[in-house]
Design a protein around this motif. Structure first.
Motif, PDB file in Angstrom:
ATOM      1  N   VAL A   7       0.837  -1.211   0.000  1.00 25.63           N
ATOM      2  CA  VAL A   7       0.000   0.000   0.000  1.00 25.63           C
ATOM      3  C   VAL A   7       0.872   1.262   0.000  1.00 25.63           C
ATOM      4  CG1 VAL A   7      -1.629   1.370   1.357  1.00 25.63           C
ATOM      5  CG2 VAL A   7      -2.025  -1.078   1.038  1.00 25.63           C
ATOM      6  N   ILE A   8       1.911   1.294   0.833  1.00 24.63           N
ATOM      7  CA  ILE A   8       2.771   2.481   0.897  1.00 24.63           C
ATOM      8  C   ILE A   8       3.487   2.705  -0.430  1.00 24.63           C
ATOM      9  CG2 ILE A   8       4.777   3.528   2.036  1.00 24.63           C
ATOM     10  CD1 ILE A   8       3.932   2.104   4.603  1.00 24.63           C
ATOM     11  N   PHE A   9       3.856   1.615  -1.106  1.00 26.15           N
ATOM     12  CA  PHE A   9       4.531   1.759  -2.397  1.00 26.15           C
ATOM     13  C   PHE A   9       3.644   2.460  -3.428  1.00 26.15           C
ATOM     14  CE2 PHE A   9       8.120  -1.151  -1.497  1.00 26.15           C
ATOM     15  CZ  PHE A   9       9.112  -0.463  -2.177  1.00 26.15           C
ATOM     16  N   LEU A  10       2.326   2.413  -3.242  1.00 30.74           N
ATOM     17  CA  LEU A  10       1.423   3.110  -4.160  1.00 30.74           C
ATOM     18  C   LEU A  10       1.634   4.619  -4.132  1.00 30.74           C
ATOM     19  CD1 LEU A  10      -1.886   1.127  -3.482  1.00 30.74           C
ATOM     20  CD2 LEU A  10      -0.364   0.908  -5.460  1.00 30.74           C
ATOM     21  N   PHE A  11       2.178   5.128  -3.017  1.00 27.57           N
ATOM     22  CA  PHE A  11       2.420   6.565  -2.869  1.00 27.57           C
ATOM     23  C   PHE A  11       3.851   6.947  -3.249  1.00 27.57           C
ATOM     24  CE2 PHE A  11      -1.015   5.453   0.003  1.00 27.57           C
ATOM     25  CZ  PHE A  11      -1.942   6.461  -0.226  1.00 27.57           C
ATOM     26  N   TYR A  12       4.616   5.996  -3.728  1.00 27.36           N
ATOM     27  CA  TYR A  12       6.015   6.245  -4.074  1.00 27.36           C
ATOM     28  C   TYR A  12       6.113   7.243  -5.225  1.00 27.36           C
ATOM     29  CZ  TYR A  12      10.403   4.137  -2.470  1.00 27.36           C
ATOM     30  OH  TYR A  12      11.587   3.890  -1.826  1.00 27.36           O
ATOM     31  N   PRO A  13       7.074   8.139  -5.189  1.00 27.89           N
ATOM     32  CA  PRO A  13       7.268   9.055  -6.320  1.00 27.89           C
ATOM     33  C   PRO A  13       7.830   8.298  -7.530  1.00 27.89           C
ATOM     34  CG  PRO A  13       9.039   9.293  -4.724  1.00 27.89           C
ATOM     35  CD  PRO A  13       8.023   8.383  -4.095  1.00 27.89           C
ATOM     36  N   ASP A  14       7.608   8.817  -8.708  1.00 30.65           N
ATOM     37  CA  ASP A  14       8.104   8.198  -9.935  1.00 30.65           C
ATOM     38  C   ASP A  14       8.903   9.233 -10.703  1.00 30.65           C
ATOM     39  OD1 ASP A  14       8.624   6.417 -11.912  1.00 30.65           O
ATOM     40  OD2 ASP A  14       6.569   6.218 -12.637  1.00 30.65           O
ATOM     41  N   ALA A  15      10.174   9.354 -10.333  1.00 28.29           N
ATOM     42  CA  ALA A  15      11.038  10.353 -10.959  1.00 28.29           C
ATOM     43  C   ALA A  15      11.219  10.047 -12.443  1.00 28.29           C
ATOM     44  CB  ALA A  15      12.396  10.372 -10.249  1.00 28.29           C
ATOM     45  N   PRO A  16      11.366  11.074 -13.273  1.00 28.15           N
ATOM     46  CA  PRO A  16      11.613  10.843 -14.708  1.00 28.15           C
ATOM     47  C   PRO A  16      12.846   9.975 -14.913  1.00 28.15           C
ATOM     48  CG  PRO A  16      11.132  13.148 -14.279  1.00 28.15           C
ATOM     49  CD  PRO A  16      11.281  12.500 -12.942  1.00 28.15           C
ATOM     50  N   PHE A  17      12.776   9.085 -15.869  1.00 27.65           N
ATOM     51  CA  PHE A  17      13.833   8.114 -16.115  1.00 27.65           C
ATOM     52  C   PHE A  17      14.693   8.574 -17.292  1.00 27.65           C
ATOM     53  CE2 PHE A  17      14.763   3.427 -17.377  1.00 27.65           C
ATOM     54  CZ  PHE A  17      16.013   3.515 -16.782  1.00 27.65           C
ATOM     55  N   GLU A  18      15.951   8.905 -17.003  1.00 29.97           N
ATOM     56  CA  GLU A  18      16.887   9.270 -18.058  1.00 29.97           C
ATOM     57  C   GLU A  18      17.550   8.003 -18.576  1.00 29.97           C
ATOM     58  OE1 GLU A  18      19.591  12.417 -17.207  1.00 29.97           O
ATOM     59  OE2 GLU A  18      18.143  13.489 -15.961  1.00 29.97           O
ATOM     60  N   ARG A  19      17.162   7.588 -19.757  1.00 32.65           N
ATOM     61  CA  ARG A  19      17.627   6.306 -20.285  1.00 32.65           C
ATOM     62  C   ARG A  19      19.000   6.413 -20.940  1.00 32.65           C
ATOM     63  NH1 ARG A  19      12.493   4.475 -23.739  1.00 32.65           N
ATOM     64  NH2 ARG A  19      12.570   6.682 -24.307  1.00 32.65           N
ATOM     65  N   SER A  20      19.629   5.246 -21.076  1.00 28.51           N
ATOM     66  CA  SER A  20      20.950   5.190 -21.686  1.00 28.51           C
ATOM     67  C   SER A  20      20.879   5.617 -23.151  1.00 28.51           C
ATOM     68  CB  SER A  20      21.500   3.764 -21.589  1.00 28.51           C
ATOM     69  OG  SER A  20      22.707   3.637 -22.314  1.00 28.51           O
ATOM     70  N   ALA A  21      21.981   6.191 -23.620  1.00 30.24           N
ATOM     71  CA  ALA A  21      22.063   6.559 -25.038  1.00 30.24           C
ATOM     72  C   ALA A  21      22.169   5.319 -25.919  1.00 30.24           C
ATOM     73  CB  ALA A  21      23.269   7.464 -25.267  1.00 30.24           C
ATOM     74  N   GLU A  22      22.597   4.203 -25.314  1.00 32.22           N
ATOM     75  CA  GLU A  22      22.694   2.944 -26.056  1.00 32.22           C
ATOM     76  C   GLU A  22      21.330   2.253 -26.078  1.00 32.22           C
ATOM     77  OE1 GLU A  22      25.295   2.218 -27.639  1.00 32.22           O
ATOM     78  OE2 GLU A  22      26.827   3.457 -26.711  1.00 32.22           O
ATOM     79  N   THR A  23      21.016   1.642 -27.211  1.00 32.82           N
ATOM     80  CA  THR A  23      19.727   0.946 -27.327  1.00 32.82           C
ATOM     81  C   THR A  23      19.892  -0.560 -27.498  1.00 32.82           C
ATOM     82  OG1 THR A  23      19.716   1.348 -29.717  1.00 32.82           O
ATOM     83  CG2 THR A  23      18.569   2.950 -28.318  1.00 32.82           C
ATOM     84  N   LYS A  24      21.127  -1.008 -27.730  1.00 33.26           N
ATOM     85  CA  LYS A  24      21.386  -2.435 -27.903  1.00 33.26           C
ATOM     86  C   LYS A  24      22.087  -2.991 -26.681  1.00 33.26           C
ATOM     87  CE  LYS A  24      21.506  -2.257 -32.954  1.00 33.26           C
ATOM     88  NZ  LYS A  24      22.276  -2.553 -34.183  1.00 33.26           N
ATOM     89  N   PHE A  25      21.860  -4.285 -26.435  1.00 35.39           N
ATOM     90  CA  PHE A  25      22.320  -4.906 -25.200  1.00 35.39           C
ATOM     91  C   PHE A  25      23.843  -4.891 -25.060  1.00 35.39           C
ATOM     92  CE2 PHE A  25      23.685  -8.762 -22.885  1.00 35.39           C
ATOM     93  CZ  PHE A  25      23.145  -8.461 -21.640  1.00 35.39           C
ATOM     94  N   VAL A  26      24.563  -5.347 -26.078  1.00 32.64           N
ATOM     95  CA  VAL A  26      26.017  -5.479 -25.964  1.00 32.64           C
ATOM     96  C   VAL A  26      26.707  -4.136 -25.749  1.00 32.64           C
ATOM     97  CG1 VAL A  26      28.134  -6.212 -27.143  1.00 32.64           C
ATOM     98  CG2 VAL A  26      26.091  -7.668 -27.234  1.00 32.64           C
ATOM     99  N   PRO A  27      26.408  -3.091 -26.533  1.00 29.19           N
ATOM    100  CA  PRO A  27      27.041  -1.793 -26.260  1.00 29.19           C
ATOM    101  C   PRO A  27      26.701  -1.255 -24.865  1.00 29.19           C
ATOM    102  CG  PRO A  27      26.076  -1.803 -28.452  1.00 29.19           C
ATOM    103  CD  PRO A  27      25.592  -3.045 -27.766  1.00 29.19           C
TER     104      PRO A  27
END
Length: 409
Positions: free
Chosen positions: A185-205
């Motif tokens: 229940v407490i996790f429902l109130f957790y903040p969700d900060a914007p996610f800055e994703r990696s510049a890489e899109t493929k697994f190996v790099p």
């Protein structure tokens, strides 16, 4: 706004701490002994929690497709808490000869979900807590939660001594299920900060980023080797107390309380020192405390058992408290923000693998040395590992973690 987020993150830890305390540590060992597990099986179960961390590398890649992390975190928390809590139903559902295998299956499933939590939560909390506040915030948060853990340990040990066997564990699991509901229940109130994703899109790099970071990998490999040796004995402290020394649940839980109290003291100390010294330098300073804790088992030969156990757990509390806090700060603070999930995953995978091997081998060694003189189980094996740890800290550890030149090893 961020202050409210920090309060929610701290509040979430309250039911989670009670839950994990009553299902882990000496209570996990005690419940497995009640189910009929051997030392090797106990070591295997303890080791499982870290083996699944190898899968975090895949998790770190997959979450890059997310814009928000909150609901993945909530689902993973729900699965982990419910599956681990369901281990309390094993004696009621399965035949006695299936108790240990059924427990292990539920336990594995729970910690597969926990592998997801490890990456997502560390990534999210790293964005929620401002960098300048991390050392002090986690020091305060850990102090509060470990104080609660100490009270929980004391109450749990008292209940198991007052209501031995299945009745005592039934009471503990009722408390556990209340905490499961509160935590989700407490996790429902957790903040969700914007996610800055990696510049890489493929697994190996993406995987190459941490693997090609020399300073990060040298520290990671050293800490993995350290944990391999440490986990040969430290996770089995409760087994030695309960099964070799035959001390009561209340004394065993009291020792864990002592360890937790000294962890709390150390959190404040290490947190303040973190403002002056780097994570890696402070990590180095924690190592002799852990080694000394293992060596201190030899005190059982010259002083009363309870006094020896007190010294052992005081040293362990200071050492492990600092080690856990500073290694966490290292992977969320000394890594690039955009690629942090993969750095976290690589660290967790490598250290998780060695931390899996440690308790597994340690449990088997305790089975192999059972026919030997009693002192070998009481303190001989632990002391030998402690000496090896101290030598490792003073040689390789000094070179990798405490180098005056931050740009070379």
């Amino acid at each position: 706004m961020y202050r409210n987020h920090l309060r929610i993150a701290t509040a979430e830890g309250i039911p989670a701490t009670i839950f994990a305390t009553l299902l882990g540590g000496p209570f996990l060992t005690g419940f497995l002994l009640y189910l009929g597990a051997t030392a090797g099986e106990i070591g295997f179960v303890i080791a499982l929690t870290t083996l699944v961390n190898v899968g975090q590398v895949i998790v770190a890649f997959l979450i890059q497709r997310l814009h928000k992390r909150k609901w993945v975190l909530i689902l993973s928390v729900f699965l982990h808490r419910v599956l681990w809590g369901a281990t309390g139903l094993v004696p009621f559902i399965f035949a006695k000869e299936l108790w240990v295998p059924a427990f292990i299956m539920l336990y594995i499933s729970a910690f597969v979900a926990n592998a997801v939590i490890g990456v997502v939560w560390a990534s999210l909390i790293g964005d929620i807590v401002p960098g300048r506040l991390r050392g002090r915030y986690f020091g305060i948060r850990n102090t509060i939660l470990n104080a609660l853990g100490s009270i929980t340990l004391f109450v749990g040990g008292f209940l198991l001594d007052k209501y031995p066997g299945g009745q005592g564990f039934l009471i503990l699991y009722i408390i556990v299920w209340i905490c499961v509901v509160m935590n989700v229940v407490i996790f429902l109130f957790y903040p969700d900060a914007p996610f800055e994703r990696s510049a890489e899109t493929k697994f190996v790099p993406m995987l190459r980023k941490p693997l090609y970071d020399g300073l990060f990998m040298k520290a990671t490999w050293f800490l993995a080797c350290w944990l391999l040796l440490q986990t040969l004995v430290v996770p089995l402290y409760s087994y030695v107390m309960l099964e070799v020394l035959h001390v009561s649940y209340s004394i065993t839980s009291t020792m864990t309380v002592v360890q937790t109290i000294f962890m709390m003291i150390s959190f404040y100390f290490w947190g303040n020192m973190n403002a002056r010294f780097s994570n890696k330098t402070l990590l180095y300073w924690t190592l002799p405390f852990i080694a000394a804790s293992c060596i201190a088992w030899s005190l059982n030969a010259i002083i009363p058992t309870v006094l020896a156990l007190l010294i052992i757990h005081m040293l362990l509390g200071v050492g492990v408290g600092g080690f856990n806090q500073l290694s966490f700060n290292f992977i969320i603070g000394d890594t690039p923000k955009n690629d942090r999930p993969m750095f976290i995953a690589v660290y967790s995978a490598i250290t998780g693998l060695t931390s899996f091997i440690g308790p597994l081998v340690g449990g088997k060694i305790f089975e192999w040395i059972e026919p030997l003189p009693r002192w070998v189980q009481v303190f001989g094996f632990q002391t030998a590992v402690g000496i090896l740890l101290l030598l490792l800290a003073l040689t390789v550890g000094r070179k990798v973690l405490k180098n005056p030149n931050p740009h070379s090893f």
